[in-house]
Design a protein around this motif. Structure first.
Motif, PDB file in Angstrom:
ATOM      1  N   TRP A 174       0.836  -1.221  -0.038  1.00  0.00           N
ATOM      2  CA  TRP A 174       0.090   0.294  -0.051  1.00  0.00           C
ATOM      3  C   TRP A 174       0.921   1.106  -0.299  1.00  0.00           C
ATOM      4  N   HIS A 227      -3.320  -5.657   5.650  1.00  0.00           N
ATOM      5  CA  HIS A 227      -4.518  -4.452   5.265  1.00  0.00           C
ATOM      6  C   HIS A 227      -5.013  -4.822   3.893  1.00  0.00           C
ATOM      7  N   GLU A 229      -7.043  -5.771   1.715  1.00  0.00           N
ATOM      8  CA  GLU A 229      -8.471  -5.646   1.352  1.00  0.00           C
ATOM      9  C   GLU A 229      -9.199  -4.400   1.956  1.00  0.00           C
ATOM     10  N   GLU A 230      -8.488  -3.714   2.706  1.00  0.00           N
ATOM     11  CA  GLU A 230      -9.107  -2.610   3.339  1.00  0.00           C
ATOM     12  C   GLU A 230      -9.397  -1.450   2.561  1.00  0.00           C
ATOM     13  N   ASP A 231     -10.281  -0.293   2.824  1.00  0.00           N
ATOM     14  CA  ASP A 231     -10.496   0.644   2.159  1.00  0.00           C
ATOM     15  C   ASP A 231      -9.290   1.631   1.886  1.00  0.00           C
ATOM     16  N   ALA A 232      -9.216   2.244   0.676  1.00  0.00           N
ATOM     17  CA  ALA A 232      -8.203   2.979   0.475  1.00  0.00           C
ATOM     18  C   ALA A 232      -8.110   4.390   1.443  1.00  0.00           C
ATOM     19  N   ASP A 233      -9.298   4.761   1.695  1.00  0.00           N
ATOM     20  CA  ASP A 233      -9.290   6.209   2.490  1.00  0.00           C
ATOM     21  C   ASP A 233      -8.859   5.641   4.030  1.00  0.00           C
ATOM     22  N   ARG A 234      -9.296   4.320   4.491  1.00  0.00           N
ATOM     23  CA  ARG A 234      -8.816   3.926   5.662  1.00  0.00           C
ATOM     24  C   ARG A 234      -7.278   3.654   5.749  1.00  0.00           C
ATOM     25  N   HIS A 260      -2.971   4.180  -3.006  1.00  0.00           N
ATOM     26  CA  HIS A 260      -2.770   3.250  -3.865  1.00  0.00           C
ATOM     27  C   HIS A 260      -2.165   1.952  -3.661  1.00  0.00           C
ATOM     28  N   ARG A 261      -3.184   0.695  -3.976  1.00  0.00           N
ATOM     29  CA  ARG A 261      -2.658  -0.545  -3.685  1.00  0.00           C
ATOM     30  C   ARG A 261      -2.083  -1.160  -4.830  1.00  0.00           C
TER      31      ARG A 261
END
Length: 324
Positions: A174, A227, A229-234, A260-261
């Protein structure tokens, strides 16, 4: 030969350069909208103007003689500059990390925004299947994409090559991107291995950069996997908190804040520079074969082209695994 090169990153372009030098006709296809791959530069608009982030590779090294010569040529063209912060043999693209990739791509016909879903052989020639049309005919195929994307393309044609590729995995990363209205009172321009941080780089301090204070904060491999699959904002929140913890500062609210992932960031391969089946005229190259460094991606493409053309290689440490 007409050669389809699937993937227009460093490895694919390096292979295409070597083929073109010998009078052959590479045609490149890439699913991205433009050049960069893991050397991408993300640009975004903000209240402070356009801000650029090198959100993939932060820098690259040049150690082999042939690659050092190429980097010297890039320096003369103004598309790279040394960056001693990362080491005495470290370099960055200027004005962004993707600059040398752009310079390489300009010499070739590249079809961007064109994912290749499969390759087929009609008994004489190869064809590449895009989303709404096929491309061909080609005499040979080079697959120069991350191993997870290469496997579906090679598995129906060379099982042993596919089985070898299946032993390679990639660690994710990430990347958080943050810009601030004022300079941060952080001494070093690079921070490594603190908390969730693998690398944190003051992007705006690199050679050839302009604009406001900008940081790229990359999570460590283990943290990014946890982490994934967590939301990019998080993720952006967590990485910004990690930067604050690593520096001991209370950071101001950034004017740009995003993440960005990179699902396939750091590959584990270390067994060959390239894979080639001369009977079928299909091969694979890429940094996933040799542990994910920019120079090794370049060596991989050159090594595969050399094997295709029967040329001796001058800077490939591990050679080419041949099949067929």
């Amino acid at each position: 030969m007409r050669v389809a090169v699937i993937g227009a990153g460093m490895a694919g372009l390096s292979c295409a350069d070597a083929l073109r030098e010998e009078g052959h006709e590479p045609a490149l296809f890439d699913k991205a909208r433009g050049p960069g791959g893991r050397m991408s530069t993300r640009r975004c608009d903000s209240p402070l103007g356009t801000i650029a982030f090198d959100h993939g590779a932060s820098h690259f090294t040049a150690r082999g003689a042939a690659f050092r010569q190429l980097v010297s040529e890039w320096q003369a063209q103004g598309v790279v500059a040394p960056w001693p912060v990362a080491g005495r043999d470290a370099w960055v693209g200027t004005p962004g990390m993707n600059a040398p990739i752009k310079a390489m791509a300009e010499r070739h016909p590249v079809t961007w925004n064109c994912p290749i879903a499969g390759v087929t052989h009609d008994g004489r020639h190869w064809w590449c299947r895009g989303q709404d049309r096929s491309f061909g005919p080609f005499d040979a195929v080079v697959i120069a994409v991350p191993v997870e994307q290469a496997l579906p393309l090679i598995s129906l044609h060379d099982f042993q090559m596919a089985r070898l590729a299946m032993t390679v995995g990639s660690q994710p990363c990430w990347a958080g991107m943050f810009a601030f209205a004022e300079p941060l009172d952080i001494g070093p321009d690079m921070i490594r291995h603190i908390g969730p941080i693998g690398w944190a780089v003051r992007n705006s301090a690199k050679p050839g950069r302009a604009g406001p204070e900008a940081w790229v904060v990359q999570g460590s491999a283990d943290w990014s996997a946890t982490h994934l699959e967590e939301d990019a904002d998080r993720i952006a929140t967590l990485l910004l908190d990690g930067l604050a913890h690593a520096t001991g500062l209370t950071l101001p609210t950034p004017v740009v804040r995003m993440a960005h992932r990179w699902r396939y960031a750091t590959p584990s391969g270390c067994f060959a520079n390239a894979l080639w089946n001369p009977a079928l005229q299909i091969g694979m190259c890429g940094d996933w074969l040799a542990h994910g460094f920019v120079e090794q991606a370049w060596q991989s493409g050159r090594a595969l082209a050399g094997e295709m053309l029967g040329l001796a290689q001058d800077d490939g440490a591990m050679g080419v695994a041949r099949r067929g």
